[in-house]
Design an enzyme around this catalytic site. Structure first.
Site, mmCIF file in Angstrom:
data_model
loop_
_atom_site.group_PDB
_atom_site.id
_atom_site.type_symbol
_atom_site.label_atom_id
_atom_site.label_comp_id
_atom_site.label_asym_id
_atom_site.label_seq_id
_atom_site.Cartn_x
_atom_site.Cartn_y
_atom_site.Cartn_z
ATOM 1 N N THR A 49 0.835 -1.203 0.000
ATOM 2 C CA THR A 49 0.000 0.000 0.000
ATOM 3 C C THR A 49 0.867 1.249 0.000
ATOM 4 O O THR A 49 2.053 1.206 0.338
ATOM 5 C CB THR A 49 -0.903 0.060 1.246
ATOM 6 O OG1 THR A 49 -0.079 0.167 2.417
ATOM 7 C CG2 THR A 49 -1.797 -1.163 1.346
ATOM 8 N N ILE A 50 0.256 2.365 -0.372
ATOM 9 C CA ILE A 50 0.829 3.677 -0.083
ATOM 10 C C ILE A 50 0.181 4.117 1.225
ATOM 11 O O ILE A 50 -1.051 4.088 1.358
ATOM 12 C CB ILE A 50 0.587 4.696 -1.223
ATOM 13 C CG1 ILE A 50 1.149 6.078 -0.820
ATOM 14 C CG2 ILE A 50 -0.874 4.788 -1.617
ATOM 15 C CD1 ILE A 50 1.081 7.101 -1.956
ATOM 16 N N SER A 51 1.005 4.456 2.202
ATOM 17 C CA SER A 51 0.488 4.771 3.533
ATOM 18 C C SER A 51 -0.374 6.026 3.516
ATOM 19 O O SER A 51 -0.300 6.850 2.599
ATOM 20 C CB SER A 51 1.647 4.969 4.517
ATOM 21 O OG SER A 51 2.376 3.776 4.690
ATOM 22 N N HIS A 61 2.755 9.357 6.849
ATOM 23 C CA HIS A 61 3.946 9.933 6.232
ATOM 24 C C HIS A 61 4.387 11.182 6.998
ATOM 25 O O HIS A 61 5.585 11.404 7.206
ATOM 26 C CB HIS A 61 3.660 10.288 4.768
ATOM 27 C CG HIS A 61 3.650 9.102 3.860
ATOM 28 N ND1 HIS A 61 2.928 9.069 2.681
ATOM 29 C CD2 HIS A 61 4.282 7.895 3.942
ATOM 30 C CE1 HIS A 61 3.121 7.902 2.084
ATOM 31 N NE2 HIS A 61 3.927 7.181 2.835
ATOM 32 N N SER A 116 5.289 2.939 -4.049
ATOM 33 C CA SER A 116 4.948 3.801 -5.185
ATOM 34 C C SER A 116 5.989 4.888 -5.412
ATOM 35 O O SER A 116 5.940 5.596 -6.412
ATOM 36 C CB SER A 116 3.580 4.456 -4.961
ATOM 37 O OG SER A 116 3.655 5.438 -3.940
ATOM 38 N N ASP A 157 16.583 -6.500 -0.736
ATOM 39 C CA ASP A 157 15.888 -7.124 0.388
ATOM 40 C C ASP A 157 15.843 -6.118 1.532
ATOM 41 O O ASP A 157 16.884 -5.719 2.060
ATOM 42 C CB ASP A 157 16.651 -8.386 0.801
ATOM 43 C CG ASP A 157 15.996 -9.136 1.963
ATOM 44 O OD1 ASP A 157 15.070 -8.594 2.593
ATOM 45 O OD2 ASP A 157 16.439 -10.265 2.247
ATOM 46 N N GLY A 158 14.634 -5.714 1.922
ATOM 47 C CA GLY A 158 14.489 -4.700 2.954
ATOM 48 C C GLY A 158 15.086 -5.093 4.292
ATOM 49 O O GLY A 158 15.528 -4.230 5.054
#
Length: 262
Positions: free
Chosen positions: A61-63, A68, A100, A168-169
């Site tokens: 998702t976009i938070s 933010h 995004s 990889d986060g």
């Protein structure tokens, strides 16, 4: 005004409501948010300024805008401290789970070359120039980020202020370390030690932690010591030392999980 009710009809209307709600406080953060139109990064233009998370595909998702804004306010102080301490040293910011590309671009506007910035500069508030590294484990989302940034913020990529790449986060980006600020945009089941080791002393990571579908909290992790390894600075034989960090719980949240690569 409640943070989750900061819906806007335009980017400015949304940011003004976030400011009225007391979520956006610093002029640097407000100007950076005004400089990046969320419409270019949201999946549906009609709901681009709604104060809610929105799916962007691939389980991500976009938070919501108010989240933010919380992140920016939490991460600005270490950036200011680092700029004051070493006025000529470039800042380094890591955005884990860039999705995004929206927050990556906002960070980019904060540390782009000073001559390009719209916020009035002063000795007490100006940030050093810097680099922002947006990473995501999903290649399609990295391409989405690049495409979205190119719509109206392509100069950030052209100047090298922003780089977006597949990584990889959980492992971060050692080549850009040490970071004065790290944002993690998905919930980790536990605190990722590899990311923590990439924090500069005085640096801060903002990260949601908790199980998928369970209780999650947003945490602020500040590096206060260098007994353990600082990736990019000290020998890796030092390993991870818990006493190097101070952890503060900020608020309850609900995020998608931070993907682990087998």
């Amino acid at each position: 005004m409640r943070a989750w009710m900061c819906h806007g009809k335009s980017q400015r209307d949304m940011v003004d409501k976030l400011a009225s709600a007391g979520i956006v406080k610093a002029s640097i953060n407000k100007q950076a948010l005004l400089s990046v139109d969320r419409r270019n990064y949201a999946p549906n233009e009609g709901s681009a300024y709604a104060d809610s998370p929105q799916p962007i595909g691939y389980g991500q998702t976009i938070s919501a805008p108010h989240m933010h804004a919380h992140v920016l306010e939490d991460l600005l102080p270490p950036l200011l401290r680092a700029s004051k301490k070493q006025p000529t040293k470039p800042l380094s910011i890591l955005d884990v789970g860039c999705g995004s590309g929206y927050l990556t671009a906002v960070f980019g506007r904060m540390v782009e070359p000073k001559g390009n910035r719209k916020v009035p500069s002063s000795s007490s508030t100006i940030l050093n120039d810097g680099k922002v590294y947006g990473i995501d484990v999903v290649p399609q989302l990295v391409e989405m980020s690049k495409s979205n940034i190119m719509k109206e913020d392509g100069d950030l990529l052209d100047s090298g202020t922003v780089r977006v790449m597949v990584r990889d986060g959980w492992k971060g980006y050692p080549d850009g370390s040490p970071f004065q600020a790290i944002h993690v945009g998905a919930a980790a089941a536990t605190f990722p030690k590899e990311l923590m080791k990439q924090l500069d002393v005085g640096g801060v990571m903002v990260i949601p932690v908790g199980p998928e579908g369970g209780t999650q909290y947003l945490y602020q992790v500040e590096r206060v010591g260098d007994v353990g390894e600082v990736v990019g600075v000290s020998d890796n034989s030092r390993g991870f030392r818990e006493e190097d960090y101070q952890v503060r719980r900020v608020l309850g949240v609900r995020y998608v999980p931070l993907v682990q690569v087998n």
